[in-house]
Design a protein around this motif. Structure first.
Motif: not given
Length: 138
Positions: A35-41
C-alpha cells in the motif's frame, strides 16, 4: 502474455500438465509495504491507522454490500483486502516460471506504476464515454 507465449513455444513434453505461478516474488513485501508503494505512485498517503482485523472484516463486508447493491461504486474498504489482512499475505514462489519459461519480471514498483497508469487510463476512457453519451441525450 509473455508467459503464455513462452509456454506455447516450448516443447509439449516440457510444459504439458505443468502449472506456473506468474508474478514477481523477488523480495517478499508486506501488505502495508504494498500500500505504501501504491500511495507513493498515486501521490496519496497510506492510511496510518490500524484497526482490529475482525472489526475491519465485518466493516468491509458491510461497505462492500452497500457498494454492490446500493451505491454501485467501489467500496472504501474492499472485502478482498480485509480477507488478505485477516488470512495473511499470500506467499508464492515463481522461480519455476523464471527457470523453465525464461521469464523476467519488472520490479514491483514499476509493475504497480504500470498498473496504476493502465487503470487511470481506463477510468478516463470510461468518463469520456459517459460524458459523450450524456451529451448525445441532451
Amino acid at each position: 502474455q509473455k508467459a503464455i507465449l513462452a509456454a506455447s513455444t516450448l516443447p509439449n513434453e516440457k510444459v504439458a500438465s505443468q502449472g506456473y505461478l506468474i508474478g514477481n516474488s523477488a523480495g517478499m513485501i508486506t501488505t502495508r509495504q504494498y500500500f505504501e508503494i501504491i500511495g507513493r505512485i498515486v501521490g496519496r498517503p497510506c492510511p496510518s491507522m490500524t484497526m482490529n482485523v475482525i472489526f475491519g472484516y465485518w466493516l468491509a463486508w458491510l461497505l462492500t454490500w452497500i457498494s454492490t447493491w446500493i451505491t454501485k461504486m467501489e467500496p472504501v474498504l474492499p472485502l478482498d483486502i480485509m480477507r488478505t489482512a485477516a488470512w495473511g499475505s499470500i506467499e508464492y514462489d515463481c522461480s519455476k516460471s523464471i527457470t523453465e519459461l525464461g521469464i523476467s519480471y519488472l520490479p514491483i514498483e514499476e509493475a504497480v506504476a504500470e498498473a496504476v497508469e493502465d487503470i487511470q487510463g481506463q477510468v478516463k476512457g470510461a468518463s469520456a464515454r459517459k460524458s459523450s453519451s450524456n451529451g448525445a441525450l441532451k
